[in-house]
Scaffold this motif. Structure first.
Motif, PDB file in Angstrom:
ATOM      1  N   GLN A  67       0.847  -1.185   0.000  1.00 32.73           N
ATOM      2  CA  GLN A  67       0.000   0.000   0.000  1.00 32.73           C
ATOM      3  C   GLN A  67       0.888   1.242   0.000  1.00 32.73           C
ATOM      4  N   LYS A  68       1.339   1.615  -1.183  1.00 31.33           N
ATOM      5  CA  LYS A  68       2.336   2.676  -1.288  1.00 31.33           C
ATOM      6  C   LYS A  68       1.855   3.989  -0.694  1.00 31.33           C
ATOM      7  N   SER A  69       0.660   4.420  -1.045  1.00 33.23           N
ATOM      8  CA  SER A  69       0.186   5.720  -0.560  1.00 33.23           C
ATOM      9  C   SER A  69       0.073   5.725   0.960  1.00 33.23           C
ATOM     10  N   ALA A 146       6.464 -14.087  13.993  1.00 30.20           N
ATOM     11  CA  ALA A 146       5.038 -14.174  13.660  1.00 30.20           C
ATOM     12  C   ALA A 146       4.310 -12.881  14.025  1.00 30.20           C
ATOM     13  N   VAL A 147       4.633 -12.307  15.173  1.00 32.91           N
ATOM     14  CA  VAL A 147       3.991 -11.059  15.599  1.00 32.91           C
ATOM     15  C   VAL A 147       4.330  -9.923  14.629  1.00 32.91           C
ATOM     16  N   ALA A 148       5.549  -9.952  14.084  1.00 28.32           N
ATOM     17  CA  ALA A 148       5.957  -8.892  13.155  1.00 28.32           C
ATOM     18  C   ALA A 148       5.056  -8.830  11.934  1.00 28.32           C
ATOM     19  N   LEU A 149       4.515  -9.971  11.524  1.00 26.58           N
ATOM     20  CA  LEU A 149       3.641  -9.993  10.356  1.00 26.58           C
ATOM     21  C   LEU A 149       2.402  -9.123  10.556  1.00 26.58           C
ATOM     22  N   LEU A 150       1.942  -9.027  11.801  1.00 24.84           N
ATOM     23  CA  LEU A 150       0.792  -8.169  12.090  1.00 24.84           C
ATOM     24  C   LEU A 150       1.130  -6.705  11.821  1.00 24.84           C
ATOM     25  N   GLY A 151       2.358  -6.321  12.183  1.00 19.96           N
ATOM     26  CA  GLY A 151       2.789  -4.952  11.918  1.00 19.96           C
ATOM     27  C   GLY A 151       2.851  -4.652  10.435  1.00 19.96           C
ATOM     28  N   TYR A 152       3.376  -5.600   9.650  1.00 17.87           N
ATOM     29  CA  TYR A 152       3.474  -5.392   8.206  1.00 17.87           C
ATOM     30  C   TYR A 152       2.094  -5.238   7.577  1.00 17.87           C
ATOM     31  N   TYR A 153       1.120  -5.972   8.120  1.00 25.34           N
ATOM     32  CA  TYR A 153      -0.220  -5.943   7.537  1.00 25.34           C
ATOM     33  C   TYR A 153      -0.988  -4.683   7.937  1.00 25.34           C
ATOM     34  N   LEU A 157       4.656   0.677   6.044  1.00 23.59           N
ATOM     35  CA  LEU A 157       5.533   1.822   6.287  1.00 23.59           C
ATOM     36  C   LEU A 157       6.670   1.843   5.277  1.00 23.59           C
ATOM     37  N   ALA A 158       6.848   2.970   4.627  1.00 25.24           N
ATOM     38  CA  ALA A 158       7.975   3.144   3.715  1.00 25.24           C
ATOM     39  C   ALA A 158       9.234   3.409   4.520  1.00 25.24           C
ATOM     40  N   PRO A 159      10.367   2.831   4.119  1.00 20.69           N
ATOM     41  CA  PRO A 159      11.634   3.139   4.792  1.00 20.69           C
ATOM     42  C   PRO A 159      12.054   4.565   4.465  1.00 20.69           C
ATOM     43  N   PRO A 160      12.926   5.159   5.265  1.00 19.48           N
ATOM     44  CA  PRO A 160      13.346   6.547   5.022  1.00 19.48           C
ATOM     45  C   PRO A 160      13.873   6.795   3.611  1.00 19.48           C
ATOM     46  N   LYS A 187      14.576  -5.449  -5.766  1.00 17.45           N
ATOM     47  CA  LYS A 187      13.475  -4.791  -5.072  1.00 17.45           C
ATOM     48  C   LYS A 187      12.115  -5.412  -5.379  1.00 17.45           C
ATOM     49  N   ASP A 188      11.975  -6.048  -6.565  1.00 13.82           N
ATOM     50  CA  ASP A 188      10.687  -6.634  -6.919  1.00 13.82           C
ATOM     51  C   ASP A 188      10.435  -7.963  -6.215  1.00 13.82           C
ATOM     52  N   MET A 189      11.435  -8.474  -5.495  1.00 12.40           N
ATOM     53  CA  MET A 189      11.293  -9.759  -4.806  1.00 12.40           C
ATOM     54  C   MET A 189      10.858  -9.591  -3.354  1.00 12.40           C
ATOM     55  N   SER A 190      10.751  -8.356  -2.893  1.00 13.87           N
ATOM     56  CA  SER A 190      10.442  -8.124  -1.488  1.00 13.87           C
ATOM     57  C   SER A 190       9.480  -6.957  -1.339  1.00 13.87           C
ATOM     58  N   ASN A 191       8.623  -7.033  -0.334  1.00 15.40           N
ATOM     59  CA  ASN A 191       7.706  -5.944  -0.030  1.00 15.40           C
ATOM     60  C   ASN A 191       8.509  -4.766   0.520  1.00 15.40           C
ATOM     61  N   GLN A 192       8.543  -3.680  -0.220  1.00 17.26           N
ATOM     62  CA  GLN A 192       9.352  -2.533   0.188  1.00 17.26           C
ATOM     63  C   GLN A 192       8.693  -1.698   1.287  1.00 17.26           C
ATOM     64  N   TYR A 193       7.428  -1.959   1.551  1.00 16.35           N
ATOM     65  CA  TYR A 193       6.702  -1.125   2.514  1.00 16.35           C
ATOM     66  C   TYR A 193       6.360  -1.913   3.783  1.00 16.35           C
ATOM     67  N   ALA A 194       7.348  -2.690   4.234  1.00 20.08           N
ATOM     68  CA  ALA A 194       7.194  -3.474   5.464  1.00 20.08           C
ATOM     69  C   ALA A 194       8.363  -3.170   6.395  1.00 20.08           C
ATOM     70  N   ALA A 195       8.492  -1.885   6.734  1.00 23.11           N
ATOM     71  CA  ALA A 195       9.624  -1.454   7.561  1.00 23.11           C
ATOM     72  C   ALA A 195       9.329  -1.509   9.057  1.00 23.11           C
ATOM     73  N   MET A 196       8.066  -1.598   9.419  1.00 22.96           N
ATOM     74  CA  MET A 196       7.676  -1.608  10.841  1.00 22.96           C
ATOM     75  C   MET A 196       6.974  -2.923  11.169  1.00 22.96           C
ATOM     76  N   PRO A 197       7.502  -3.695  12.108  1.00 28.82           N
ATOM     77  CA  PRO A 197       8.704  -3.481  12.919  1.00 28.82           C
ATOM     78  C   PRO A 197       9.957  -3.963  12.205  1.00 28.82           C
TER      79      PRO A 197
END
Length: 290
Positions: A67-69, A146-153, A157-160, A187-197
């Motif tokens: 979810q880029k935006s 496993a708990v971290a997956l909840l944060g990604y969902y 979060l975009a990295p700096p 970059k296309d092999m990984s979700n770039q917007y999963a910086a938290m946590p």
């Protein structure tokens, strides 16, 4: 109620079975104890479990919608929050490290490799040197992840380095290094917007605390503490994470240790697997001595 008896009588009036609630309770508790009881881990089973678990984690993490935006909006909000807290120093750290090519290139490779190498190394060390504590400590790591997956969902979060107008340097792109699955050609092999946590922090803290708690060599224990501190510096210097991403990773680890402690009834580092006086029995039955 605890002494209530259930009796079955056949056609001749003979008692054929008697079960009390107390007996059933004891049987259930015994089964739970057997399930919880640490056992010597089986090498190939552990390799398979770790491989399948990481594959599942990566699959789920990368399947979370990018979810880029929303991720950009969350990054802007987090950056403003850090300014309000007086801790928004990531930009300065990023540019200072980037001014030393040898340092930032080393950090790029550190970010890409040690996250996996050190974690696997600590797991192997636990398996060989502390088998009684292995299962509980490994559960803490798995629960943390496993708990971290909840944060990604729930909090994309975009990295700096991907922020609009953040003036951060994407050190992997600038220095053309293989430093992150979320930059450059990969970059296309990984979700770039999963910086938290930050699981770089969650895993490195797990490694550091495990080594510090269980090692008997002073300088190794010191390295256990230095490793997560160095990792924190690297994730910020390479503009892959905010300070607060690290806080999120530490909170996930706290949950992971809580899960393992509740399941095994003790802090993982104290879970020896065999109690005092049982060493000879464990060895005789093919088990392990603590």
């Amino acid at each position: 109620m605890g002494d209530e008896t259930v009796t079955e009588v056949n056609g001749r009036g003979q008692v054929v079975d008697t079960v009390t609630e107390e007996t059933r309770d004891r049987a259930g508790q015994g089964l739970l104890r057997r399930i919880r009881a640490p056992r010597r881990p089986r090498f190939w089973l552990e390799i398979l479990l770790i491989a399948v678990s990481y594959w599942t984690y990566s699959l789920i993490r990368n399947a979370v919608p990018e979810q880029k935006s929303q991720a950009m909006a969350n990054a802007d909000w987090l950056w403003r929050l850090e300014h309000q807290l007086g801790i928004a120093a990531e930009n300065s750290v990023n540019h200072a490290a980037n001014s030393l090519t040898w340092l930032i290139v080393g950090m790029n490779y550190y970010y890409a490799t040690l996250h996996f190498v050190v974690t696997l190394g600590v797991l192997v060390w636990l398996y060989r040197r502390h088998p009684g504590r292995y299962s509980a400590t490994r559960l803490a790591l798995f629960a943390t992840t496993a708990v971290a997956l909840l944060g990604y969902y729930f909090f994309p979060l975009a990295p700096p380095r991907l922020m609009d107008g953040g003036h951060f340097v994407d050190t992997v792109v600038v220095h053309h290094t293989w430093g992150s699955m979320a930059s450059g050609d990969l970059k296309d092999m990984s979700n770039q917007y999963a910086a938290m946590p930050s699981m770089h922090i969650g895993w490195s803290l797990w490694c550091g605390l495990t080594v510090f708690a269980l090692s008997t060599v002073p300088w190794v224990r010191v390295l256990g503490l230095v490793y997560p501190a160095t990792t924190l510096t690297v994730i910020v210097a390479t503009a892959n994470h905010f300070w607060l991403d690290a806080v999120g990773g530490a909170m996930c680890l706290a949950v992971g240790f809580a899960v393992a402690s509740l399941w095994y009834g003790t802090v993982p580092f104290r879970n020896r697997g065999t109690g005092p006086g049982r060493t000879r029995i464990a060895v005789a039955t093919g088990g392990y001595a603590p």
